[in-house]
Design a protein around this motif. Structure first.
Motif, mmCIF file in Angstrom:
data_model
loop_
_atom_site.group_PDB
_atom_site.id
_atom_site.type_symbol
_atom_site.label_atom_id
_atom_site.label_comp_id
_atom_site.label_asym_id
_atom_site.label_seq_id
_atom_site.Cartn_x
_atom_site.Cartn_y
_atom_site.Cartn_z
ATOM 1 N N ALA A 1 0.940 -1.210 -0.056
ATOM 2 C CA ALA A 1 -0.070 0.034 0.009
ATOM 3 C C ALA A 1 0.694 1.081 -0.055
ATOM 4 C CB ALA A 1 -0.737 0.070 1.257
ATOM 5 N N ALA A 2 1.907 1.190 0.747
ATOM 6 C CA ALA A 2 2.856 2.215 0.705
ATOM 7 C C ALA A 2 3.404 2.780 -0.637
ATOM 8 C CB ALA A 2 3.904 2.070 1.938
ATOM 9 N N LEU A 3 3.642 1.524 -1.201
ATOM 10 C CA LEU A 3 4.375 1.571 -2.583
ATOM 11 C C LEU A 3 3.444 2.255 -3.566
ATOM 12 C CD1 LEU A 3 6.904 0.790 -4.476
ATOM 13 C CD2 LEU A 3 5.798 -1.502 -4.627
ATOM 14 N N SER B 1 5.063 11.657 -0.634
ATOM 15 C CA SER B 1 6.490 11.889 -0.060
ATOM 16 C C SER B 1 6.591 11.741 1.332
ATOM 17 C CB SER B 1 6.789 13.172 -0.443
ATOM 18 O OG SER B 1 6.103 14.256 0.096
ATOM 19 N N ASP B 2 5.586 10.983 1.970
ATOM 20 C CA ASP B 2 5.507 10.799 3.407
ATOM 21 C C ASP B 2 6.797 9.841 3.828
ATOM 22 O OD1 ASP B 2 5.088 9.956 5.974
ATOM 23 O OD2 ASP B 2 2.664 10.015 5.508
ATOM 24 N N ALA C 1 9.806 4.321 4.733
ATOM 25 C CA ALA C 1 10.346 3.444 5.750
ATOM 26 C C ALA C 1 9.693 2.007 5.475
ATOM 27 C CB ALA C 1 9.964 4.271 7.145
ATOM 28 N N LEU C 2 8.444 2.191 5.304
ATOM 29 C CA LEU C 2 7.715 0.789 5.125
ATOM 30 C C LEU C 2 8.227 0.224 3.931
ATOM 31 C CD1 LEU C 2 3.913 1.728 5.820
ATOM 32 C CD2 LEU C 2 5.320 0.157 7.090
#
Length: 536
Positions: free
Chosen positions: A94-96, A104-105, A110-111
């Protein structure tokens, strides 16, 4: 990490009901592929959870180097979980997606970490599990038990953990998936601990650690060395048990003789007291001294008896093999060449696309039913048992049939093994029923326990007793994956019982080692669109 390890330091665990599962365990697991084995109910899954950090021990601690990935025995997806979630990669995927959409979080970066190719790696891992084309967003509830386990295994290989802890990873896997699992275990480069009763998997391990009621036993070398060492240890433990029982018998005889001598002395003393002319106060003192001496000797006898009993219990606890199993079920009425079942161009209602099956089962024929998950093996047994009607063709059965399915639904959950057998064999004396259950390895305590509280192996033995010793034993016995969740000793006991069963037999299993020990003569395999019967 070049030298991953897990270490137990004085670990004990007590269950919510107060029962101590194990205590004061000390052991170190290094990078060698290691198997954790033991009887059902001894606490292997709890210990695996403690090693992985998902369960806290009651006392002691577990040290871990690096990151541990734990695969529990049941791949149970949470409500709303997807394939990606079951594989443990939902959050980084999901972060990808968010990063690709412009995020840009720092938390998203990091995830993801260095796993920019995670989507492709997940696709490759699912493909390696025979799940090509499975979408990561597919709800996990749509998966079968075998598919869910394969997705969870894909997540384990993707985890890049320093140590894998896998609890019964072969459960629910068909033969093809088991072979893939063995190949992937051979290629895993870091720490590995596997809880299993699968002999093919155990042969791949470099070390075996056994959890027994008295603690952990570490066996150097692989599975063959473990079996040899276990036999030597059990032989020595049985000799020690015989010596302890003989010593207890001698102690009891000596205590009985001592008590008999004391009673004779006391009787003589009573006679002298009644005949003596001594003062009453002197006679009373003599009697008090005699009673105190007798009390001290009785206390010593009690202590010696308790010590002898304890030595017998300790010696018995060191024996890990199951109790010898025997079966004396009567020979079914069917002669060897009599047809007990005929399938005439039978087309099962599931799965679609299979060709019709024609098969004759003779009175003492022994069939191993094999094939991939979902190929219709269980459905075929249910057709033979008269529980499912074929979509086409005829199934004719010329004798009594008994089906033991994977859930052992025929065994009432609230009934004890003795009650269930009494109902199956009315008119048979209770002593005979108890003896028959004992011959199957069920002791007095277990036959009085409700079936729901028995282990899987014990429930299976109780169900087998009800079938084999029924007033009218089956001429055709159907077993659907009876070896699931059985420990090694229970599996060996089941193999012995089934080898001695004299009627027709059809067994579904994915464990080739188990099937190879049953004396089968026919292999019935569900292949690509058709069934094939050939000599075993």
């Amino acid at each position: 990490m070049s030298h991953p390890f897990l270490a137990l330091e004085g670990v004990s665990h007590q269950l919510a009901d107060g029962r101590i599962l194990f205590e004061d365990l000390h052991e170190r697991f290094d990078a060698r592929p290691t198997a954790l084995v033991g009887r059902n109910g001894v606490g292997k899954s709890v210990l695996a959870g403690i090693l992985a950090g998902t369960i806290a021990p009651t006392r002691g601690r577990c040290l871990r180097s690096g990151r541990v990935h734990f695969l529990p025995q049941q791949a149970s997806p949470a409500p709303g979980a997807t394939v990606a979630g079951l594989a443990g990669v939902h959050e980084p995927l999901a972060a990808l997606r968010r990063i690709e959409a412009g995020s840009s979080d720092p938390e998203d970066f990091a995830l993801v970490g260095e796993r920019w190719d995670l989507r492709a790696r997940l696709e490759a891992a699912l493909h390696a599990q025979g799940l090509q084309g499975l979408d990561p967003d597919t709800p996990a509830t749509r998966l079968s038990g075998g598919e869910a386990m394969r997705v969870a295994l894909a997540g384990a290989w993707l985890s890049d953990a320093d140590f894998l802890v896998l609890d019964e990873p072969g459960n629910h896997l068909d033969r093809g998936a088991r072979l893939r699992l063995l190949q992937q275990l051979r290629q895993w480069p870091r720490g590995l601990l596997v809880v299993s009763h699968d002999r093919a998997l155990l042969r791949e391990m470099a070390r075996v650690v056994e959890l027994v009621p008295t603690g952990l036993r570490s066996h150097g070398g692989g599975f063959a060395e473990y079996l040899e060492q276990r036999k030597l240890a059990d032989d020595a433990a049985r000799r020690e048990l015989e010596h302890a029982r003989a010593a207890r018998a001698r102690q009891r005889r000596e205590a009985a003789l001592q008590l008999e001598r004391e009673q004779r002395r006391q009787a003589r003393g009573e006679r002298r007291r009644s005949e003596a002319n001594q003062a009453a106060i002197l006679l009373d003192r003599q009697q008090q001294r005699s009673e105190r001496s007798a009390a001290r000797r009785a206390l010593v006898r009690g202590q010696l008896a308790a010590q002898a009993d304890q030595r017998v219990r300790e010696a018995a606890a060191r024996i890990t093999d199951a109790a010898p199993v025997a079966m004396s079920a009567p020979l079914p009425a069917a002669a060897a060449q009599r047809r007990v079942a005929v399938l005439d161009a039978v087309l099962p209602p599931y799965p679609p696309g299979m060709a019709p099956l024609s098969l004759v089962i003779l009175g003492t024929q022994r069939i191993g039913v094999v094939g991939d998950n979902g190929s219709g093996k269980s459905t075929l047994l249910r057709i033979l048992a008269g529980k499912v009607a074929p979509a086409q063709g005829q199934c004719r059965v010329h004798g009594s049939v008994a089906l033991l399915d994977q859930d052992l639904a025929a065994l009432p959950a609230r009934a004890t093994a003795l009650q269930a057998l009494r109902q199956a064999a009315p008119g048979v004396g209770e002593g005979v029923l108890r003896t028959r259950l004992a011959l199957l390895g069920l002791d007095a305590a277990r036959i009085a326990t409700p079936a729901a509280a028995l282990s899987g192996g014990e429930r299976l033995k109780a169900a087998l007793a009800c079938v084999l010793y029924a007033a009218h034993p089956p001429q055709l016995l159907l077993l659907d994956e009876p070896d699931n969740h059985l420990d090694l000793a229970s599996k060996e006991a089941l193999e012995q019982v089934l080898r001695e069963y004299p009627g027709a037999l059809a067994v579904v299993s994915h464990d080739e080692d188990f099937l190879g020990r049953l004396g089968l003569d026919t292999r019935l395999e569900a292949g690509a669109g058709a069934w094939e019967a050939r000599p075993w």
